[in-house]
Design a protein around this motif. Sequence first.
Motif, PDB file in Angstrom:
ATOM      1  N   ASP A   3      40.414  46.079  40.049  1.00  0.00           N
ATOM      2  CA  ASP A   3      39.154  45.348  40.459  1.00  0.00           C
ATOM      3  C   ASP A   3      38.897  44.116  39.938  1.00  0.00           C
ATOM      4  N   ARG A  50      42.040  50.327  40.554  1.00  0.00           N
ATOM      5  CA  ARG A  50      41.346  50.803  41.803  1.00  0.00           C
ATOM      6  C   ARG A  50      41.885  52.076  41.888  1.00  0.00           C
ATOM      7  N   THR A  61      35.126  52.953  36.823  1.00  0.00           N
ATOM      8  CA  THR A  61      34.975  51.599  36.632  1.00  0.00           C
ATOM      9  C   THR A  61      35.081  51.367  35.290  1.00  0.00           C
TER      10      THR A  61
END
Length: 303
Positions: free
Chosen positions: A7, A14, A20
């Motif tokens: 990302d 990803r 995240t």
Amino acid sequence: MTDPYHDPETHVLRNRLGYTDAQALAQAETIVAAGHMAELVVRPIDGRFDFEHLQAIHRALLSDIYSWAGEIRTVATSPGDLGIAHDPPESIAAESERIFREIAEGDYLRGRDHEEFTTGLAEHWGDMTSLHPFLDGNSRTQQVFFDQLSHEAGWGIDWRELSVPALQSARNIAYLDGGTVLADVIGPAVRPADEVPPHALLGGPHREADLTMTEHWQRMLDHLDSDTRTPYTWPGRDAAQHDTDPKTNYDTTTSAREHEERGAALERETQVQREAERVRAAKRLQEIRRNLPPITRPTGPHL
């Protein structure tokens, strides 16, 4: 060039789980892959020990996390700061064809004594480490692949006896020595298949070690520079492993009847263990979502 895997804002791979944070993703990957590895102990993937077989194992372990599971990577990679690189993406197809052709031409390491099997296994494993066909998850995939190959060839790897840092470094240094040191590292853990139950795959390699991967790397380089050809070892290695002669031909020290009786007993034990593992694997997979680290989403302008 745009990175197709990470990302651009979080710089995290990803993934299908929505993580995240790199550390949380790594923890989740370990949990999910371990659950699927338990499944593969109970129901190994039926394959011909070719590249398609390796891809199927990678997909089984990681497709819940990454959309590219089982696909050849498209970016350059390297094993840390060791001064070497994995095969470039454009070479993977041709190199994998060579590696798996040699495995097939060697009859999948069947009919070999302990030394011949260990040497052949180390050569193939070193080649596949340099190949590194997938962006992530290569070590787990190779572990499952070579464990299955070993049992098919009449040998087993007792993963509980192996050290992760030593194994990682030896696999990479095979780029320089063709697998000689790797054979030294894995040799004491190689046993006749009827002495290593399939579930040993879930018990290791253990991560407790006296040396880091980098320390092993330097010691292995020094070992290769030495004039002697003594087996590679290190302080703290289980002394019992040194009592195992890598050149021992187990078929000549144990009678055929003893092998048959021991194999029958282990088969009965393994059936019970496989059923227990099947139940445990089902429970693990049911609890995966509950045990995954919490998802922390970025705030502010990234939303």
